[in-house]
Design a protein around this motif. Sequence first.
Motif, PDB file in Angstrom:
ATOM      1  N   MET A 128      37.748  31.631   5.497  1.00  0.00           N
ATOM      2  CA  MET A 128      38.202  30.257   5.700  1.00  0.00           C
ATOM      3  C   MET A 128      39.375  29.906   4.781  1.00  0.00           C
ATOM      4  O   MET A 128      40.240  29.105   5.168  1.00  0.00           O
ATOM      5  N   ARG A 129      39.428  30.495   3.587  1.00  0.00           N
ATOM      6  CA  ARG A 129      40.580  30.241   2.721  1.00  0.00           C
ATOM      7  C   ARG A 129      41.871  30.677   3.405  1.00  0.00           C
ATOM      8  O   ARG A 129      42.894  29.987   3.319  1.00  0.00           O
ATOM      9  N   LYS A 130      41.833  31.813   4.073  1.00  0.00           N
ATOM     10  CA  LYS A 130      43.032  32.285   4.771  1.00  0.00           C
ATOM     11  C   LYS A 130      43.428  31.324   5.887  1.00  0.00           C
ATOM     12  O   LYS A 130      44.611  31.022   6.093  1.00  0.00           O
ATOM     13  N   ILE A 131      42.440  30.846   6.635  1.00  0.00           N
ATOM     14  CA  ILE A 131      42.713  29.933   7.749  1.00  0.00           C
ATOM     15  C   ILE A 131      43.285  28.618   7.237  1.00  0.00           C
ATOM     16  O   ILE A 131      44.322  28.133   7.725  1.00  0.00           O
ATOM     17  N   TYR A 132      42.624  28.039   6.241  1.00  0.00           N
ATOM     18  CA  TYR A 132      43.073  26.732   5.755  1.00  0.00           C
ATOM     19  C   TYR A 132      44.397  26.835   5.018  1.00  0.00           C
ATOM     20  O   TYR A 132      45.236  25.915   5.089  1.00  0.00           O
ATOM     21  N   ARG A 133      44.617  27.925   4.295  1.00  0.00           N
ATOM     22  CA  ARG A 133      45.919  28.087   3.634  1.00  0.00           C
ATOM     23  C   ARG A 133      47.025  28.196   4.679  1.00  0.00           C
ATOM     24  O   ARG A 133      48.101  27.596   4.519  1.00  0.00           O
ATOM     25  N   ARG A 134      46.776  28.950   5.752  1.00  0.00           N
ATOM     26  CA  ARG A 134      47.779  29.069   6.814  1.00  0.00           C
ATOM     27  C   ARG A 134      48.074  27.715   7.455  1.00  0.00           C
ATOM     28  O   ARG A 134      49.217  27.372   7.734  1.00  0.00           O
ATOM     29  N   ARG A 135      47.017  26.911   7.641  1.00  0.00           N
ATOM     30  CA  ARG A 135      47.229  25.589   8.246  1.00  0.00           C
ATOM     31  C   ARG A 135      48.016  24.667   7.314  1.00  0.00           C
ATOM     32  O   ARG A 135      48.893  23.931   7.766  1.00  0.00           O
ATOM     33  N   ARG A 136      47.676  24.705   6.028  1.00  0.00           N
ATOM     34  CA  ARG A 136      48.435  23.869   5.091  1.00  0.00           C
ATOM     35  C   ARG A 136      49.890  24.302   5.047  1.00  0.00           C
ATOM     36  O   ARG A 136      50.800  23.466   5.041  1.00  0.00           O
ATOM     37  N   ASP A 137      50.127  25.608   5.026  1.00  0.00           N
ATOM     38  CA  ASP A 137      51.504  26.111   5.034  1.00  0.00           C
ATOM     39  C   ASP A 137      52.227  25.680   6.308  1.00  0.00           C
ATOM     40  O   ASP A 137      53.413  25.334   6.273  1.00  0.00           O
ATOM     41  N   GLN A 138      51.521  25.699   7.439  1.00  0.00           N
ATOM     42  CA  GLN A 138      52.135  25.277   8.699  1.00  0.00           C
ATOM     43  C   GLN A 138      52.462  23.785   8.670  1.00  0.00           C
ATOM     44  O   GLN A 138      53.509  23.363   9.182  1.00  0.00           O
ATOM     45  N   LEU A 139      51.583  22.989   8.069  1.00  0.00           N
ATOM     46  CA  LEU A 139      51.848  21.562   7.937  1.00  0.00           C
ATOM     47  C   LEU A 139      53.119  21.325   7.134  1.00  0.00           C
ATOM     48  O   LEU A 139      54.003  20.559   7.552  1.00  0.00           O
ATOM     49  N   THR A 140      53.231  21.965   5.979  1.00  0.00           N
ATOM     50  CA  THR A 140      54.409  21.743   5.137  1.00  0.00           C
ATOM     51  C   THR A 140      55.675  22.274   5.805  1.00  0.00           C
ATOM     52  O   THR A 140      56.738  21.654   5.702  1.00  0.00           O
TER      53      THR A 140
END
Length: 478
Positions: free
Chosen positions: A370-382
Amino acid sequence: MAESWANSGSRRAGGSDLYLDLGGTGSVRARLMGALREVIQSGRLAPGTRLPPYRALALDLGIARNTVAQAYAELAEEGWLTARQGSGTSVARRAAPLETGPAHGPVRRTPRRVLYDLAPSSPDAAAFPRGVWLTSARRALAAAPTEAFGVGDPRGRIELRQALADYLARARGVRAEPGRIVVCAGFASALRLLRQVLEGAIAVESYGLDFHRSILSEAGPATVPLTVDADGARVDELSATDACAVLLTPAHQYPTGGPLRPERRAAVVDWARAMGAIVLEDDYDGEFRYDRDPVGAVQGLDPDHVVYLSSASKSLSPALRLGWMVLPGRLVERVVEAKGPRETWSGVVDQLTLADFLSSGSHERHLRRMRKIYRRRRDQLTATLARQAPHIRVSGIAAGLHAVLDLPPGTEEAALRAARRLGLALDGLGAYRHPAGAMPPRDGLVIGYGTPPEHLFTTALDALCLALPAQPQTVEGR
């Protein structure tokens, strides 16, 4: 730009040829909405018919996809269309074809529908590890002693308390033993129990959840707000209060996103020791740090003056209704007594299952995924904001399941209205501000990137950018 599908050939919607006439006057969005109303009224699009994704429709018509997104959202608000995550956009079941005869009056507006859920605080429900959880449940039930299904210990099953003691010591730096752990039905349940045993006012961060403040004020004095800045709560302000305890989110201030700096962590422990007070440490998402290893819990500095609180709500699911407290020894019996009737205790089967899930290593494997998924989503948001709204800044550390978007002063309410029109569920920062706080209001949006399903996340971010205030125009020469 093609004026109609009829002029550009046959297209498909819901498996049938559909022609839209975009002729007439007015904006492209207004003409598209009129054309869609007409095909629904005439019966050419039957109730339940699924419409094309707005990207595909925009490509077919040669118009901007944002125009299609806005048209769909407004027609859903009017009641012509329905939209659900994972199911696309369809003609509303109540949108019957127009009948001849007397007019039936104006179209009735229906409540706004949520197309994209960017509300904070929830994990991705689709990512719940059903298969592994089921394996743990089977293994735990097979190994459970008969007495596990009788009247239990109000502190919680020993299997879970032992597993939590081992895991929290290893992963969060918590100094715990099973006898100091009390299992409860989530964080709010823990807070209610603690409010019953703590006598006096409780200080809180000036930005936080209003229902937490309400719980702490139910059976005692009003909460005392502490200023929050980029370094977390201003714990030096505690010396000017008569608080008997303070509720903090040290690893990742909720919702503003900053960590409590080391000198403030030490200072709040010193205050608690000097005053005989208690620090309530809400470690709601401490396992999710993306720019470095997670910071250990404040509780490790002084287990006799800090209550460590956490739950399965962010790491697994809020549906489990499982939380835990690691208490100073002098509070254990008082909290157990306050727990009261057995009906308020957490279910034994879920406790046993979580114990196995932790002990087998499944929990930590799930967290890594889940860390990988959420980090990817946060990076996509920024990255999306950098392209489409570069004037909007994401504040706070790279952690957790949410981010705060700083807005120009005076623009928060307009952004929230625009978001509602687009079918976006999200929060304004103003809703978290303590009503008695001395801090000046700060405009912002609190965006949760954990909830949307993977296939809708990009679309949700595109819609979010439409709701944001435009970049202020600069005057040439200034």
